[in-house]
Design a protein around this motif. Structure first.
Motif, PDB file in Angstrom:
ATOM      1  N   ARG A   1       0.712  -1.506  -0.073  1.00 19.51           N
ATOM      2  CA  ARG A   1      -0.294   0.210   0.051  1.00 19.51           C
ATOM      3  C   ARG A   1       1.116   1.344   0.054  1.00 19.51           C
ATOM      4  NH1 ARG A   1      -5.095  -0.229   1.789  1.00 19.51           N
ATOM      5  NH2 ARG A   1      -5.379  -2.239   1.025  1.00 19.51           N
TER       6      ARG A   1
ATOM      7  N   ASP B   1       2.926   1.710  -2.946  1.00 16.31           N
ATOM      8  CA  ASP B   1       1.292   2.613  -3.729  1.00 16.31           C
ATOM      9  C   ASP B   1       1.178   3.932  -3.916  1.00 16.31           C
ATOM     10  OD1 ASP B   1       0.291   2.197  -5.979  1.00 16.31           O
ATOM     11  OD2 ASP B   1      -2.108   2.242  -4.901  1.00 16.31           O
ATOM     12  N   ARG B   2       1.691   4.086  -3.097  1.00 13.42           N
ATOM     13  CA  ARG B   2       1.661   5.601  -2.506  1.00 13.42           C
ATOM     14  C   ARG B   2       2.578   6.028  -3.541  1.00 13.42           C
ATOM     15  NH1 ARG B   2      -0.001  10.637  -2.026  1.00 13.42           N
ATOM     16  NH2 ARG B   2      -0.108  11.553  -0.251  1.00 13.42           N
TER      17      ARG B   2
ATOM     18  N   ILE C   1       4.669   5.524  -5.214  1.00 11.43           N
ATOM     19  CA  ILE C   1       4.945   5.344  -6.526  1.00 11.43           C
ATOM     20  C   ILE C   1       3.520   6.301  -7.688  1.00 11.43           C
ATOM     21  CG2 ILE C   1       4.178   4.141  -9.457  1.00 11.43           C
ATOM     22  CD1 ILE C   1       4.758   1.470  -7.286  1.00 11.43           C
ATOM     23  N   GLY C   2       3.122   7.183  -6.756  1.00  5.80           N
ATOM     24  CA  GLY C   2       2.037   7.964  -7.361  1.00  5.80           C
ATOM     25  C   GLY C   2       2.702   8.981  -7.112  1.00  5.80           C
TER      26      GLY C   2
ATOM     27  N   GLN D   1       1.324  -7.169 -10.743  1.00  6.67           N
ATOM     28  CA  GLN D   1       0.142  -6.784 -11.373  1.00  6.67           C
ATOM     29  C   GLN D   1       0.043  -5.183 -10.621  1.00  6.67           C
ATOM     30  OE1 GLN D   1      -2.926  -9.342 -11.748  1.00  6.67           O
ATOM     31  NE2 GLN D   1      -1.624 -10.243 -13.516  1.00  6.67           N
ATOM     32  N   HIS D   2      -0.120  -5.368  -9.733  1.00  2.00           N
ATOM     33  CA  HIS D   2      -1.102  -4.117  -9.061  1.00  2.00           C
ATOM     34  C   HIS D   2      -0.064  -3.103  -8.483  1.00  2.00           C
ATOM     35  CE1 HIS D   2      -3.240  -3.036  -4.961  1.00  2.00           C
ATOM     36  NE2 HIS D   2      -2.328  -1.967  -5.379  1.00  2.00           N
ATOM     37  N   LEU D   3       0.579  -2.956  -8.450  1.00  2.00           N
ATOM     38  CA  LEU D   3       1.710  -1.133  -8.489  1.00  2.00           C
ATOM     39  C   LEU D   3       2.380  -1.126 -10.516  1.00  2.00           C
ATOM     40  CD1 LEU D   3       4.163  -2.582  -6.058  1.00  2.00           C
ATOM     41  CD2 LEU D   3       1.636  -1.196  -5.635  1.00  2.00           C
ATOM     42  N   SER D   4       1.248  -2.454 -11.543  1.00  2.00           N
ATOM     43  CA  SER D   4       2.111  -1.965 -12.346  1.00  2.00           C
ATOM     44  C   SER D   4       3.153  -0.980 -12.855  1.00  2.00           C
ATOM     45  CB  SER D   4       0.723  -1.599 -13.464  1.00  2.00           C
ATOM     46  OG  SER D   4      -0.309  -0.957 -12.629  1.00  2.00           O
ATOM     47  N   ILE D   5       4.386  -1.431 -12.244  1.00  2.00           N
ATOM     48  CA  ILE D   5       5.821  -1.273 -12.895  1.00  2.00           C
ATOM     49  C   ILE D   5       6.510  -1.857 -12.672  1.00  2.00           C
ATOM     50  CG2 ILE D   5       5.513   1.175 -11.751  1.00  2.00           C
ATOM     51  CD1 ILE D   5       7.613   0.310  -9.295  1.00  2.00           C
TER      52      ILE D   5
ATOM     53  N   ILE E   1      -3.397   4.884 -13.765  1.00  2.00           N
ATOM     54  CA  ILE E   1      -3.337   4.260 -12.158  1.00  2.00           C
ATOM     55  C   ILE E   1      -3.516   5.612 -11.240  1.00  2.00           C
ATOM     56  CG2 ILE E   1      -2.803   2.564 -11.057  1.00  2.00           C
ATOM     57  CD1 ILE E   1      -1.184   1.168 -13.146  1.00  2.00           C
TER      58      ILE E   1
ATOM     59  N   ARG F   1      -3.373   6.176  -7.476  1.00  2.00           N
ATOM     60  CA  ARG F   1      -2.814   4.907  -6.392  1.00  2.00           C
ATOM     61  C   ARG F   1      -3.048   5.540  -5.494  1.00  2.00           C
ATOM     62  NH1 ARG F   1       1.457   2.213  -8.747  1.00  2.00           N
ATOM     63  NH2 ARG F   1       1.656   2.436 -10.614  1.00  2.00           N
ATOM     64  N   SER F   2      -2.536   4.498  -3.797  1.00  2.00           N
ATOM     65  CA  SER F   2      -3.231   5.061  -2.679  1.00  2.00           C
ATOM     66  C   SER F   2      -3.068   6.261  -2.373  1.00  2.00           C
ATOM     67  CB  SER F   2      -1.708   4.491  -1.902  1.00  2.00           C
ATOM     68  OG  SER F   2      -2.868   4.915  -0.667  1.00  2.00           O
ATOM     69  N   GLY F   3      -3.730   7.191  -1.631  1.00  2.00           N
ATOM     70  CA  GLY F   3      -3.037   8.428  -1.760  1.00  2.00           C
ATOM     71  C   GLY F   3      -3.678   9.808  -2.246  1.00  2.00           C
ATOM     72  N   GLN F   4      -4.205   8.917  -3.669  1.00  2.00           N
ATOM     73  CA  GLN F   4      -4.763  10.502  -5.030  1.00  2.00           C
ATOM     74  C   GLN F   4      -5.810  10.061  -5.089  1.00  2.00           C
ATOM     75  OE1 GLN F   4      -2.311   8.432  -8.595  1.00  2.00           O
ATOM     76  NE2 GLN F   4      -0.536   9.083  -7.485  1.00  2.00           N
TER      77      GLN F   4
ATOM     78  N   ASP G   1      -7.201   1.335 -13.452  1.00  2.00           N
ATOM     79  CA  ASP G   1      -6.767   0.757 -12.161  1.00  2.00           C
ATOM     80  C   ASP G   1      -7.274   1.629 -10.576  1.00  2.00           C
ATOM     81  OD1 ASP G   1      -6.956  -1.383 -12.968  1.00  2.00           O
ATOM     82  OD2 ASP G   1      -5.244  -2.758 -12.306  1.00  2.00           O
TER      83      ASP G   1
ATOM     84  N   ASN H   1      -6.307   1.975  -7.773  1.00  2.00           N
ATOM     85  CA  ASN H   1      -6.035   1.017  -6.117  1.00  2.00           C
ATOM     86  C   ASN H   1      -6.652   1.236  -5.188  1.00  2.00           C
ATOM     87  OD1 ASN H   1      -4.153  -0.399  -7.775  1.00  2.00           O
ATOM     88  ND2 ASN H   1      -2.088   0.313  -7.664  1.00  2.00           N
TER      89      ASN H   1
ATOM     90  N   LYS I   1     -10.731  -1.240  -6.898  1.00  2.00           N
ATOM     91  CA  LYS I   1     -10.417  -1.611  -5.547  1.00  2.00           C
ATOM     92  C   LYS I   1      -9.883  -0.531  -4.403  1.00  2.00           C
ATOM     93  CE  LYS I   1      -7.049  -3.970  -8.371  1.00  2.00           C
ATOM     94  NZ  LYS I   1      -5.335  -4.154  -8.737  1.00  2.00           N
TER      95      LYS I   1
END
Lengths: 267, 225
Positions: free
Chosen positions: A151, A154-155, A157-158, A194-198, B108, B110-113, B126, B128, B146
Motif C-alpha cells: 500500500r 503504491d503511494r 509510486i504515485g 500486477q497491482h503496482l504495474s511498474i 492508475i 494509486r493510494s492517496g490519490q 485501475d 488501487n 479496488k
C-alpha cells in the motif's frame, strides 16, 4: 555523467538501507564507480551496514552548510579500491536542516565523478523524502510481500510519478519467504507486480545471512554463495542493462533424495 | 394606435403562459406585466393557476427572475411554475457542458490519490486500494476498482458505478455509502459489474447489462441504429 538512483519505499523497515548498501556493493563489484548517499538525517544507518561508521569525519550537512568540501566528507570503502564511496548522513541535525535545492545541486555535482549515485531515502513522505528524490533521475521502490508495505509502495509510486525529473520507478520485492508465498499466505510476486504495474527489477529472498552480514558491516553482496547476494548482483546487472532472468526461489531443506533427483535433472 | 404589446398572456389547459417581449426595457416590461396582471386578475376564483413564463431572448439575472416571480405571486392565485429563456450565460453553458461530458483518463489511481471530474468519468486503468475517484455523474472503470468510487457527488442519485473488476473498499453514490463485505466473496470469474441505488435506497451491485433498463438515459445516442 552518472545516474542518480533513489531507493525508497514509503514504509519503514522493508530494507531500503540494506538494498542501497548491496546494490552499491554489487555495482562496485562490476567495476563501476559508485557513491552511496545516506539522506536519513538524524537516523543514519547506511554507514553501519557498510561497516564504515568509524571512519566518518564530516557528513552531508557539513557539506551542504559549507563546513567542508564534498571530497573531505566522502568515506572511501577500502575493500573496493577507489570504486565505492559513502556520503554519510548527519546524526545531530534533523531532516529540515537540508533543502531539496541543496540536495539537487550536490547530487548533480556528484554525478560528474561517479557512474552511479545510490541515494538511500528515509521512510515517510515528508521533507526527508523530498530531499532524497530532488536530485534523482531514477528510482527503485522497495516493498515486501505484505499488504501494508505494498500500500505504501503504491503511494510512493504515485508521488514519484509526479516528479518529472524521475523516470518511471522500478520495483524490488524484498524479504520473500518462498514457503509462505507458495501456500498463498503471502502476496505473490505476480500479484504485487500486477497491482503496482511498474517494472520489476528484482526479487530478494528473506535470508538470515543478510542480517548477519549487515550486523558485521559487510554487505551480503560480497559473499558470492548466498541466495540474496545473487539476487542483489542480478539487480545490479539489470541496472547495467543486462537481461537476467528472475531467480527461481525454492524451498530449502528438501531432503537428499530430491537434491539427487535435481542433480540428475529428474523433475 | 397602441404600441406593440410587451406582455402577451395565453391560457392553456395547464394554466397561463406569459410571453415577455425581449426588445423592450426591463422596467417597461415590469410595469406592463404588473398592469396586465392586475386588470386581468380574477379574485373570485379559488384554485391556483400555474404560470409559465417565456422570456424569449432576454437574459434575466437571478435577482430579476426573483423580482418577476414575486410580482406574479402577489396576484393572489398565480403560481410561477418556471421561467424559460432562450439564452444561457457562458458560465452556465460551460457548466452544463462539463456536467454532460465524459472525461476519459488513462491512469492508475494509486493510494492517496484523488481524481475528481464534474461529469462522467471513463477511467482506463485501475483504482488501487487507498485511491479515490469522484465524479459528478457516472463512473466507468475499464480496469479494477479496488479503492473508493463516489459517483454523483453533487447529489445525483441516478448515477452509477461500473468496473470490469468490482472489488471496492467503498462505493458511494450521492450520499449513500456501502462497503465491501468483510468475508471474501467467491473468487470466481465475474463479468463486468455495475452499482446503482435501487428502489429501497440501497446501493446494489449487479450485472452491467441491467443498466440499459434501469438507467436508459445513459445512452446518448439519438435515434435508432
Amino acid at each position: 555523467m552518472g545516474e542518480a538512483i533513489v531507493i525508497t519505499s514509503g514504509k519503514g523497515g522493508v530494507g531500503k538501507t540494506t538494498t542501497s548498501a548491496n546494490i552499491g556493493t554489487a555495482l562496485a563489484l562490476q567495476g563501476k564507480r559508485v557513491c552511496l548517499v545516506d539522506t536519513d538525517i538524524g537516523l543514519r544507518n547506511l554507514d553501519v551496514v557498510m561497516g564504515l561508521e568509524n571512519r566518518i569525519i564530516y557528513d552531508l550537512v557539513d557539506v551542504l552548510e559549507g563546513r567542508c568540501k564534498v571530497q573531505q566528507a566522502l568515506v572511501k570503502d577500502k575493500r573496493f579500491d577507489d570504486l565505492l564511496y559513502l556520503l554519510p548522513a548527519a546524526q545531530t541535525s534533523d531532516k529540515n536542516a537540508v533543502s531539496a535545492e541543496q540536495m539537487k545541486t550536490l547530487i548533480d555535482k556528484l554525478k560528474q565523478d561517479y557512474d552511479y549515485i545510490i541515494i538511500d531515502c528515509p521512510a515517510g513522505i515528508e521533507q526527508g523524502y523530498r530531499n532524497a528524490v530532488a536530485g534523482a533521475t531514477k528510482a527503485i521502490v522497495v516493498t515486501t510481500p505484505e499488504v501494508s508495505a505494498v500500500r505504501d509502495a503504491d503511494r510512493i509510486i504515485g508521488l514519484l510519478e509526479k516528479e518529472e525529473h524521475v523516470e518511471s520507478p522500478n520495483l524490488i520485492i524484498n524479504r520473500i519467504r518462498p514457503h509462505l508465498m507458495k501456500n498463498g499466505d503471502m502476496l505473490d510476486v505476480e500479484e504485487i507486480t500486477q497491482h503496482l504495474s511498474i517494472n520489476l527489477i528484482g526479487i530478494v529472498a528473506d535470508d538470515d545471512q543478510v542480517i548477519k552480514a549487515s550486523n558485521h558491516g559487510e554487505p551480503i553482496a560480497m559473499n558470492p554463495n548466498n541466495v540474496a547476494s545473487v539476487a542483489y548482483r542480478n539487480i545490479a546487472r539489470r541496472i547495467l542493462g543486462e537481461s537476467v532472468p528472475l531467480q527461481q526461489l525454492q524451498e530449502e531443506n528438501k531432503g537428499v533424495f530430491t537434491k539427487i533427483k535435481k542433480f540428475f535433472g529428474v523433475k | 394606435m397602441n404600441k406593440k404589446q410587451n406582455v402577451t398572456i395565453k391560457g392553456t389547459k395547464d394554466g397561463l403562459t406569459l410571453h415577455l417581449d425581449d426588445s423592450c426595457s426591463y422596467e417597461d416590461l415590469k410595469k406592463e406585466l404588473n398592469h396586465k396582471l392586475t386588470e386581468s386578475s380574477r379574485s373570485n376564483e379559488d384554485r391556483l393557476i400555474s404560470v409559465l413564463v417565456h422570456t424569449g431572448n432576454r437574459y434575466l439575472s437571478k435577482a430579476q427572475e426573483e423580482e418577476l416571480k414575486e410580482l406574479i405571486r402577489q396576484k393572489k392565485n398565480l403560481v410561477v411554475e418556471s421561467i424559460r429563456s432562450n439564452v444561457l450565460t457562458k458560465v452556465e453553458a460551460e457548466k452544463l457542458k462539463q456536467d454532460d461530458e465524459i472525461i476519459s483518463v488513462a491512469k492508475i489511481i494509486r493510494s492517496g490519490q484523488v481524481l475528481e471530474v464534474p461529469g462522467d468519468l471513463l477511467l482506463i486503468g485501475d483504482v488501487n486500494p487507498g485511491g479515490t475517484v469522484k465524479a459528478g455523474g457516472n463512473i466507468f472503470i475499464l480496469g479494477a476498482l479496488k479503492g473508493i468510487a463516489h459517483a454523483g457527488y453533487n447529489g445525483d442519485k441516478n448515477a452509477v458505478i461500473s468496473a470490469s473488476v468490482m472489488k471496492p473498499t467503498q462505493l458511494r453514490i450521492s450520499d449513500s455509502i456501502t462497503r465491501a463485505p468483510d468475508e471474501n466473496m467467491e473468487e470466481g470469474k465475474r463479468e463486468m459489474e455495475c452499482a446503482y441505488i435501487d428502489d429501497e435506497n440501497q446501493i446494489t451491485i449487479d450485472r452491467l447489462q441491467v443498466l440499459m433498463h434501469l438507467r436508459p438515459n445513459i445512452s446518448k445516442l439519438q435515434g435508432g441504429f
